[in-house]
Design an enzyme around this catalytic site. Structure first.
Site, PDB file in Angstrom:
ATOM      1  CB  THR A  70      -0.939   0.017   1.224  1.00  0.00           C
ATOM      2  OG1 THR A  70      -0.175  -0.268   2.397  1.00  0.00           O
ATOM      3  CG2 THR A  70      -2.019  -1.010   1.093  1.00  0.00           C
ATOM      4  CG  ASP A  77      -0.061  -5.282   5.900  1.00  0.00           C
ATOM      5  OD1 ASP A  77      -1.222  -5.165   5.483  1.00  0.00           O
ATOM      6  OD2 ASP A  77       0.671  -4.318   6.168  1.00  0.00           O
TER       7      ASP A  77
END
Length: 555
Positions: A93, A393
């Site tokens: 991201t 994540d």
């Protein structure tokens, strides 16, 4: 015939042409600069104040951009990129925002030289195809059944996070969770829905080392009648319902008028008989546990506890779906339609435990769960929130590697290899497209450059040495050690990234940059209201469209 004229309200703001493009580039660069320092193992933290006055400390790019408030439409578009990347692959991201901002930054000098945005986009997309071809060449397959290798991969991907201090704990949790919910669809395809079936439960207290992946489901509920119902059952038969176990009122809460006192007794009798009949029907299947998403009346509780059945009510739909998948049960909508095959028998243990001040129900030791709960323990809510972000994540990385088992070297090695190849191929391109094509190679170097900056080393010296190593397509695995800033072979260091994340990052960054470059007008305005609150009179254009007659172009 006269062409229709675009008429704007007098209070409409408008940015057009070059001014709009440069404004978009400036906004995108501002967003990228906010999170530039959060890339790599030596990343800095950001302290965010949320709307309620609470404080969030994190270096997760997506979490930071979710909290910040921006008004420029291009900046909002950049923040949306981070969210899309997170939903698609769960990682990268920060990289996607930095890369996208740099793609727009290198387009600025081209716009000033009067390059048309369409020409720039054409060059960018041509470079994107070549970049993906280069990544395909550098990538290599791996064996997803090698547990140690998988843990090393996840560890190298989340090594920049807060949880890195706890060793490989998060990587092991993520790998266990992903392997638990993984379903083989045949023909080499797998379905891994970590959002639906891998629930993360955070309970403050205990130590980080107490975190574990449950082979089953856990949820924050206690039994309906604690004194009368069992709180521990081994190898339970579990029935899941989606209907209330209480007397059904009329569809629109019917009003009943009674003329005789006996009628009231009859009504109560009917209600009691219906509940008794339903509970008898349920008890005939000999379930040990009945779980319903809706209500459960006191009378039904009485009949079920008499039959030795433990009941839990008002459970979330998502939790019920996870239990159904873990124990092999079917959620039933009407007790009349129950079948023996709807009962779940896959659980090894049903137990209600008290953790902290609250009771939690555990349905664990399932034979073939296909759904799980990751139980996180920690000192405080802030620590747990950051651990949850890191674990999300890590699960994204594990999922990507299991679905597409290919890796590429980390530490900026891929970006530099692609940049070197693009610079080499640019010489063969004729015409003006050569310049935007070459600019993509220049923009890709922002990732290793940012890693070097965050380490505090001499950026120019390191980047020059690294570019020399990658020249002529050699040493494709050399990158920057995120901890020391030295140039090292990623193969020896063991820093790898999933192929899917890297490709998605570059695709998203280039396509988003092209989209923002093609904007040549930003319009915003609220329609003027007349004194009575009604909109102004409309005038007819040649094509029959109505527009505000009072509108005029701004000065």
């Amino acid at each position: 015939m006269q062409a229709p004229v675009m008429v704007l309200n007098a209070n409409t703001k408008r940015e057009s042409g070059r001014k709009a493009q440069l404004g978009n580039i400036a906004a995108a660069k501002a967003v990228a600069d906010i999170i530039r320092t959060t890339l790599g193992p030596r990343s800095m933290l950001k302290m965010l104040l949320d709307a309620t006055g609470g404080i969030v400390l994190t270096n997760d790019g997506n979490a930071i951009l979710r909290e910040i408030d921006v008004s420029h439409p291009a900046a909002k578009s950049m923040i949306e990129l981070s969210r899309t990347q997170d939903e698609q692959v769960g990682d990268g991201t920060t990289s996607v925002i930095i890369l996208s901002g740099e793609m727009l930054h290198v387009a600025e000098p081209l716009l000033e030289k009067n390059f048309h945005p369409t020409v720039i986009c054409r060059g960018y997309l041509k470079a994107l195809d070549d970049a993906i071809a280069t990544i395909d060449r550098i990538s290599f397959p791996i064996d997803t059944n090698d547990r140690q290798q998988m843990i090393n991969i996840i560890q190298s991907c989340i090594g920049t996070k807060f949880t890195n201090r706890f060793g490989s704990l998060m990587s092991e949790l993520a790998l266990d969770a992903v392997q638990t919910v993984s379903v083989d669809l045949g023909a080499g395809k797998r379905e891994i829905d970590i959002k639906k079936y891998a629930k993360i439960e955070k309970i403050p207290g205990g130590r980080i080392e107490d975190c574990r992946v449950l082979k089953g489901v856990m949820f924050n509920k206690d039994v309906v009648a604690p004194g009368k119902m069992k709180r521990r059952i081994e190898h339970p038969r579990i029935m899941l319902l989606d209907c209330p176990l209480e007397y059904k009122k009329g569809e629109n809460q019917t009003n009943v008028e009674l003329t005789k006192e006996e009628d009231w007794a009859t009504l109560l009798q009917m209600e009691e008989e219906w509940i008794q009949k339903t509970c008898k029907q349920i008890a005939s299947f000999k379930p040990d546990v009945v779980i319903t998403e809706k209500g459960l009346s006191d009378l039904a509780t009485h009949f079920l506890s008499k039959a030795g059945i433990t009941a839990i009510r008002r459970i979330r739909k998502t939790d019920n779906n996870r239990i159904a998948r873990a124990v092999g049960a079917t959620i039933v909508n009407r007790p009349e339609e129950l079948k023996e095959s709807d009962i779940g028998t896959g659980a090894g243990l049903f137990e209600v435990q008290k953790l902290g001040d609250e009771y939690f129900t555990f349905i664990v030791d399932c034979e073939n769960p296909k759904a799980c709960t990751v139980l996180l323990r920690g000192a405080s809510k802030d620590v747990l929130n950051e651990v949850e972000r890191n674990l999300h994540d890590a699960m994204g990385v594990a999922r990507n590697v299991v679905i597409d088992p290919k890796l590429v070297p980390g530490g900026g090695a891929v970006e530099l290899s692609v940049a070197a190849e693009i610079k080499e191929k640019a010489e063969a391109i004729e015409g003006v497209e050569q310049y935007p094509y070459k600019a993509v190679g220049q923009a890709l170097e922002v990732i290793p450059r940012t890693l070097a900056q965050n380490c505090g080393v001499n950026v120019i010296r390191v980047m020059t040495a690294l570019q020399a190593k990658h020249a002529n397509g050699a040493n494709t695995t050399f990158g920057i050690n995120g901890n020391t800033g030295e140039i090292v072979d990623m193969k020896e260091l063991g820093v790898w990234e999933p192929y899917a994340v890297k490709v998605q990052t570059i695709k998203t960054a280039i396509e988003a940059a092209c989209m923002l470059l093609r904007i040549d007008d930003i319009l915003s305005g609220i329609k003027k209201k007349q004194a009575g609150g009604a909109p102004g009179p409309k005038t007819q254009t040649d094509d029959g469209e109505g527009v505000d007659s009072e509108a005029a172009l701004p000065e």
